[in-house]
Motif scaffolding. Sequence first.
Motif, PDB file in Angstrom:
ATOM      1  N   UNK A   3       0.904  -1.199  -0.134  1.00  0.00           N
ATOM      2  CA  UNK A   3       0.179   0.105  -0.029  1.00  0.00           C
ATOM      3  C   UNK A   3       0.739   1.324  -0.073  1.00  0.00           C
ATOM      4  N   UNK A   4       2.111   1.176   0.317  1.00  0.00           N
ATOM      5  CA  UNK A   4       2.864   2.340   0.287  1.00  0.00           C
ATOM      6  C   UNK A   4       3.104   3.228   1.301  1.00  0.00           C
ATOM      7  N   UNK A   5       2.475   2.719   2.454  1.00  0.00           N
ATOM      8  CA  UNK A   5       2.425   3.488   3.762  1.00  0.00           C
ATOM      9  C   UNK A   5       3.945   3.577   4.435  1.00  0.00           C
ATOM     10  N   UNK A   6       4.402   4.697   5.104  1.00  0.00           N
ATOM     11  CA  UNK A   6       5.489   4.422   5.725  1.00  0.00           C
ATOM     12  C   UNK A   6       5.487   3.411   6.772  1.00  0.00           C
ATOM     13  N   UNK A  62      -7.955  -5.375   3.006  1.00  0.00           N
ATOM     14  CA  UNK A  62      -8.668  -4.980   1.874  1.00  0.00           C
ATOM     15  C   UNK A  62      -8.965  -3.512   2.106  1.00  0.00           C
ATOM     16  N   UNK A  63      -8.093  -2.550   2.469  1.00  0.00           N
ATOM     17  CA  UNK A  63      -8.691  -1.112   2.645  1.00  0.00           C
ATOM     18  C   UNK A  63      -9.168  -0.622   1.468  1.00  0.00           C
ATOM     19  N   UNK A  64     -10.127   0.121   1.589  1.00  0.00           N
ATOM     20  CA  UNK A  64     -10.537   1.035   0.520  1.00  0.00           C
ATOM     21  C   UNK A  64      -9.498   1.847  -0.244  1.00  0.00           C
ATOM     22  N   UNK A  65      -9.721   2.084  -1.548  1.00  0.00           N
ATOM     23  CA  UNK A  65      -8.645   2.830  -2.184  1.00  0.00           C
ATOM     24  C   UNK A  65      -9.124   4.133  -2.108  1.00  0.00           C
ATOM     25  N   UNK A  66      -7.916   5.105  -2.371  1.00  0.00           N
ATOM     26  CA  UNK A  66      -8.270   6.560  -2.184  1.00  0.00           C
ATOM     27  C   UNK A  66      -8.358   7.262  -0.730  1.00  0.00           C
ATOM     28  N   UNK A 126      -5.710   9.230   5.293  1.00  0.00           N
ATOM     29  CA  UNK A 126      -6.445   8.527   6.359  1.00  0.00           C
ATOM     30  C   UNK A 126      -6.269   7.206   6.646  1.00  0.00           C
ATOM     31  N   UNK A 127      -5.355   6.630   5.771  1.00  0.00           N
ATOM     32  CA  UNK A 127      -5.035   5.301   5.965  1.00  0.00           C
ATOM     33  C   UNK A 127      -4.366   4.761   7.162  1.00  0.00           C
ATOM     34  N   UNK A 128      -3.841   5.881   7.801  1.00  0.00           N
ATOM     35  CA  UNK A 128      -3.444   5.487   9.251  1.00  0.00           C
ATOM     36  C   UNK A 128      -4.188   5.457  10.251  1.00  0.00           C
ATOM     37  N   UNK A 129      -5.376   6.152  10.447  1.00  0.00           N
ATOM     38  CA  UNK A 129      -6.659   6.382  11.118  1.00  0.00           C
ATOM     39  C   UNK A 129      -7.597   5.031  10.943  1.00  0.00           C
ATOM     40  N   UNK A 130      -7.507   4.676   9.657  1.00  0.00           N
ATOM     41  CA  UNK A 130      -8.478   3.388   9.201  1.00  0.00           C
ATOM     42  C   UNK A 130      -7.534   2.073   9.893  1.00  0.00           C
ATOM     43  N   UNK A 131      -6.198   2.108   9.747  1.00  0.00           N
ATOM     44  CA  UNK A 131      -5.670   0.919  10.239  1.00  0.00           C
ATOM     45  C   UNK A 131      -5.678   0.977  11.774  1.00  0.00           C
ATOM     46  N   UNK A 132      -5.659   2.243  12.367  1.00  0.00           N
ATOM     47  CA  UNK A 132      -5.781   2.186  13.911  1.00  0.00           C
ATOM     48  C   UNK A 132      -7.261   1.651  14.171  1.00  0.00           C
ATOM     49  N   UNK A 133      -8.104   2.172  13.667  1.00  0.00           N
ATOM     50  CA  UNK A 133      -9.503   1.842  14.130  1.00  0.00           C
ATOM     51  C   UNK A 133      -9.796   0.242  13.795  1.00  0.00           C
ATOM     52  N   UNK A 134      -9.506  -0.272  12.571  1.00  0.00           N
ATOM     53  CA  UNK A 134      -9.557  -1.659  12.338  1.00  0.00           C
ATOM     54  C   UNK A 134      -8.671  -2.775  13.182  1.00  0.00           C
ATOM     55  N   UNK A 135      -7.453  -2.032  13.571  1.00  0.00           N
ATOM     56  CA  UNK A 135      -6.423  -2.969  14.515  1.00  0.00           C
ATOM     57  C   UNK A 135      -7.125  -3.110  15.745  1.00  0.00           C
TER      58      UNK A 135
END
Length: 118
Positions: free
Chosen positions: A41-44, A100-104, A108-117
């Motif tokens: 996904x290219x996240x740091x 399978x995170x949503x594209x785009x 907000x991918x950081x917050x998405x990962x925190x909430x899902x985790x």
Amino acid sequence: MKQDQHLPLRLKVFHGFGSIAYGVKDNGFSTFLLLFYNQVLGMDAGLVSAALMLALFIDAFADPIIGYLSDRTYTRFGRRLPWLYAAPIPLALAWIAMWSPPEGMGGYIFLYLVVIAI
């Protein structure tokens, strides 16, 4: 049970099935999640690690609360069985959403990962 008696194989197998979910979750978190979010996904990598650290930190406070609630749950099925029967469906949905995170999502991918985790 006497010392010389052994547990039946079917009982060992059924009890062993309980550790499968833990093994899948543990291996997914500790081995593949950082690689997936970083390389696919290219996240740091630092952000992925921070998200997982934050989720585990929040989990440290949530676990005693869930334990308190399960200790005070009284049903005809027992104290913990309703929790155990209710957990697999939301857990499976969260596991699917994590991989399978949503594209785009952008920043907000950081917050998405925190909430899902969590």
